[in-house]
Enzyme design. Structure first.
Site, short mmCIF file in Angstrom:
data_model
loop_
_atom_site.label_atom_id
_atom_site.label_comp_id
_atom_site.label_asym_id
_atom_site.label_seq_id
_atom_site.Cartn_x
_atom_site.Cartn_y
_atom_site.Cartn_z
N GLU A 1 0.82 -1.35 0.03
CA GLU A 1 -0.17 0.15 -0.06
C GLU A 1 0.87 1.32 -0.14
OE1 GLU A 1 -2.90 2.55 3.18
OE2 GLU A 1 -2.07 0.50 3.71
N LYS B 1 -11.71 -1.32 6.27
CA LYS B 1 -10.58 -0.99 7.09
C LYS B 1 -10.98 -0.45 8.62
CE LYS B 1 -6.67 2.08 7.07
NZ LYS B 1 -5.90 3.04 6.33
#
Length: 244
Positions: A78, A165
């Site tokens: 990420e 998330k």
């Protein structure tokens, strides 16, 4: 994959009735219709079980950190948009077949368009922005919006997030908080970030995480290539052991 329901659209009704209106069923089902690339990305991300967050002060440090983390076995990367040159790094690394490269800190539809153009396979955000989520579905990018409370997690799921998330998971109560949230919301796939470490990995997966976000343990203050590779190996081994 673990944590995903089989064709189980959720009702958005506040009525005590257990029935779901056809309109809400259709809406949820449509939003969950991921494109082929997003579906493949979801499956690959869940198979790996760990998302390595790259947040550095320079493009050079980010590149070195990403390569070291991957060498240690953390190949889902990420690249956060707060990192200088993040778009360039996504474009550089995304063609590599051994890596799954996405973006972090994707706050709106404009950010989503930029990372999609660079080749990002997924987009994480610390918040829920419906415009970003809609743009991701349109571009066949896997979007994982952020949420901090059960209400936010449920809203994210209801507006079409394929997984949510949980951020920042450590300060918000750690594995105990995740377990408590999963009690009434077991159908929502949750990815805790800013909390999981190699030492606590068994607790996070036992609490119901479908994957975890890591980063600080691998690229902590004063990290070197060697230290990052060693730390990534520890995290990789911990994730694999925790999931059996």
């Amino acid at each position: 994959p673990r944590g995903f329901p089989e064709d189980a659209p959720m009702s958005t009704s506040t009525s005590p009735s257990t029935s779901t209106s056809p309109s809400s069923e259709t809406r949820r089902a449509d939003l969950l219709s991921l494109g082929p690339r997003a579906t493949a990305t979801r499956d690959r991300l869940l198979a790996g079980g760990a998302i390595m967050c790259i947040r550095q002060d320079s493009l050079e440090a980010a590149r070195a950190g990403a390569i070291a983390a991957a060498a240690g076995g953390l190949k889902t990367l990420e690249i956060t948009l707060t990192t200088p040159g993040a778009i360039d790094l996504i474009a550089e690394l995304s063609p590599r077949e051994d890596l799954l490269v996405g973006a972090g800190t994707v706050l709106d539809a404009r950010d989503l368009a930029r990372v999609a153009d660079a080749g990002a396979a997924f987009a994480l955000s610390p918040v829920l922005d419906p415009g970003m989520l809609a743009a991701a579905i349109e571009r066949d990018v896997l979007a994982i919006p952020g949420a901090a409370t059960p209400t936010e997690i449920l809203i994210a799921w209801r507006v079409g997030a394929p997984m949510v998330k949980f951020f920042p998971a450590g300060p918000l109560g750690g594995p105990a908080a995740l377990r408590a949230i999963r009690g009434p919301l077991p159908h929502i796939p949750i990815v805790p970030t800013s909390g999981p470490t190699a030492e606590t990995m068994p607790e996070w997966f036992a609490a119901g995480a479908v994957a975890v976000g890591v980063g600080g343990e691998v690229l902590g203050p004063g990290w070197t290539e060697a230290s990052a590779i060693d730390a990534a190996r520890r995290v990789r081994a911990a994730v694999d052991a925790a999931r059996g």
